[in-house]
Design a protein around this motif. Structure first.
Motif, PDB file in Angstrom:
ATOM      1  N   TYR A   7      34.379  95.078 -32.682  1.00  0.00           N
ATOM      2  CA  TYR A   7      34.175  94.283 -31.472  1.00  0.00           C
ATOM      3  C   TYR A   7      33.109  93.211 -31.738  1.00  0.00           C
ATOM      4  CZ  TYR A   7      33.074  93.138 -26.622  1.00  0.00           C
ATOM      5  OH  TYR A   7      32.860  92.471 -25.444  1.00  0.00           O
ATOM      6  N   ILE A  42      40.271  87.535 -28.266  1.00  0.00           N
ATOM      7  CA  ILE A  42      40.037  87.974 -26.886  1.00  0.00           C
ATOM      8  C   ILE A  42      40.897  89.193 -26.577  1.00  0.00           C
ATOM      9  CG2 ILE A  42      40.392  87.335 -24.464  1.00  0.00           C
ATOM     10  CD1 ILE A  42      39.498  84.453 -25.325  1.00  0.00           C
ATOM     11  N   ARG A  43      42.175  89.159 -27.004  1.00  0.00           N
ATOM     12  CA  ARG A  43      43.046  90.325 -26.799  1.00  0.00           C
ATOM     13  C   ARG A  43      42.479  91.555 -27.500  1.00  0.00           C
ATOM     14  NH1 ARG A  43      47.203  86.519 -26.582  1.00  0.00           N
ATOM     15  NH2 ARG A  43      47.542  86.425 -28.810  1.00  0.00           N
ATOM     16  N   CYS A  45      39.337  92.180 -28.262  1.00  0.00           N
ATOM     17  CA  CYS A  45      38.136  92.639 -27.550  1.00  0.00           C
ATOM     18  C   CYS A  45      38.520  93.396 -26.285  1.00  0.00           C
ATOM     19  CB  CYS A  45      37.238  91.452 -27.211  1.00  0.00           C
ATOM     20  SG  CYS A  45      36.403  90.743 -28.657  1.00  0.00           S
ATOM     21  N   LYS A  46      39.488  92.888 -25.532  1.00  0.00           N
ATOM     22  CA  LYS A  46      39.937  93.584 -24.318  1.00  0.00           C
ATOM     23  C   LYS A  46      40.491  94.961 -24.653  1.00  0.00           C
ATOM     24  CE  LYS A  46      41.116  89.773 -21.227  1.00  0.00           C
ATOM     25  NZ  LYS A  46      42.213  89.142 -20.463  1.00  0.00           N
ATOM     26  N   GLN A  47      41.287  95.035 -25.719  1.00  0.00           N
ATOM     27  CA  GLN A  47      41.869  96.323 -26.121  1.00  0.00           C
ATOM     28  C   GLN A  47      40.772  97.310 -26.517  1.00  0.00           C
ATOM     29  OE1 GLN A  47      42.197  97.406 -29.717  1.00  0.00           O
ATOM     30  NE2 GLN A  47      42.960  99.342 -28.934  1.00  0.00           N
ATOM     31  N   LYS A  48      39.777  96.834 -27.254  1.00  0.00           N
ATOM     32  CA  LYS A  48      38.682  97.713 -27.668  1.00  0.00           C
ATOM     33  C   LYS A  48      37.861  98.176 -26.458  1.00  0.00           C
ATOM     34  CE  LYS A  48      38.183  96.344 -32.467  1.00  0.00           C
ATOM     35  NZ  LYS A  48      38.346  97.658 -33.095  1.00  0.00           N
ATOM     36  N   LEU A  49      37.663  97.284 -25.499  1.00  0.00           N
ATOM     37  CA  LEU A  49      36.921  97.667 -24.291  1.00  0.00           C
ATOM     38  C   LEU A  49      37.700  98.699 -23.479  1.00  0.00           C
ATOM     39  CD1 LEU A  49      35.502  94.204 -23.163  1.00  0.00           C
ATOM     40  CD2 LEU A  49      34.196  96.171 -23.997  1.00  0.00           C
ATOM     41  N   ARG A  50      39.013  98.504 -23.337  1.00  0.00           N
ATOM     42  CA  ARG A  50      39.837  99.476 -22.603  1.00  0.00           C
ATOM     43  C   ARG A  50      39.828 100.835 -23.306  1.00  0.00           C
ATOM     44  NH1 ARG A  50      43.992  95.351 -22.508  1.00  0.00           N
ATOM     45  NH2 ARG A  50      43.533  94.034 -20.733  1.00  0.00           N
ATOM     46  N   SER A  51      39.919 100.787 -24.626  1.00  0.00           N
ATOM     47  CA  SER A  51      39.911 102.027 -25.403  1.00  0.00           C
ATOM     48  C   SER A  51      38.580 102.767 -25.231  1.00  0.00           C
ATOM     49  CB  SER A  51      40.163 101.707 -26.874  1.00  0.00           C
ATOM     50  OG  SER A  51      40.095 102.857 -27.649  1.00  0.00           O
ATOM     51  N   GLU A  53      36.520 102.467 -22.699  1.00  0.00           N
ATOM     52  CA  GLU A  53      36.444 102.943 -21.310  1.00  0.00           C
ATOM     53  C   GLU A  53      37.243 104.236 -21.136  1.00  0.00           C
ATOM     54  OE1 GLU A  53      36.939 101.086 -16.854  1.00  0.00           O
ATOM     55  OE2 GLU A  53      38.282 100.351 -18.417  1.00  0.00           O
TER      56      GLU A  53
END
Length: 110
Positions: A7, A42-43, A45-51, A53
């Motif tokens: 990330y 950006i995609r 980073c979003k995937q890593k943040l969702r994972s 969470e």
């Protein structure tokens, strides 16, 4: 290749692209490639943040489940501390007759 980035690495690359865009150092021919790369980052980073969470939610759910399980065990332990009901021997227990009440003078009629 993008999924191998952390990330932090993805954010740093995005910041580098942003600085280049802000300083007009990217020529028009390279602009499309940089914007596409930014979208990929950006995609990611979003995937890593969702994972992250989801993983954190699972940890807290497991803690809640453990608390509930502990409460269940505590409730069962409390139930075990109550005395068991008396075992019937088959005899019928009748109350003993009471002594007659005293008369008006306070003396027993015996």
């Amino acid at each position: 290749m993008t999924n191998d980035l952390t990330y932090r690495q993805a954010i740093e690359e995005l910041e580098t692209i942003l600085r280049a865009l802000e300083t007009d150092t990217i020529d028009v021919d390279d602009l499309t490639a940089r914007v596409q790369r930014s979208a990929e980052l950006i995609r990611l980073c979003k995937q890593k943040l969702r994972s992250a969470e989801s993983a954190i939610d699972r940890v807290f759910e497991n803690l809640d489940d453990e608390d509930e399980l502990q409460e269940d065990f505590t409730d069962e332990d409390d139930a075990d501390q109550t005395p068991p009901p008396p075992v019937s021997s088959g005899r019928v227990l009748r109350p003993r007759p009471m002594a007659p009440p005293p008369d008006a003078s306070g003396q027993l009629p015996f």
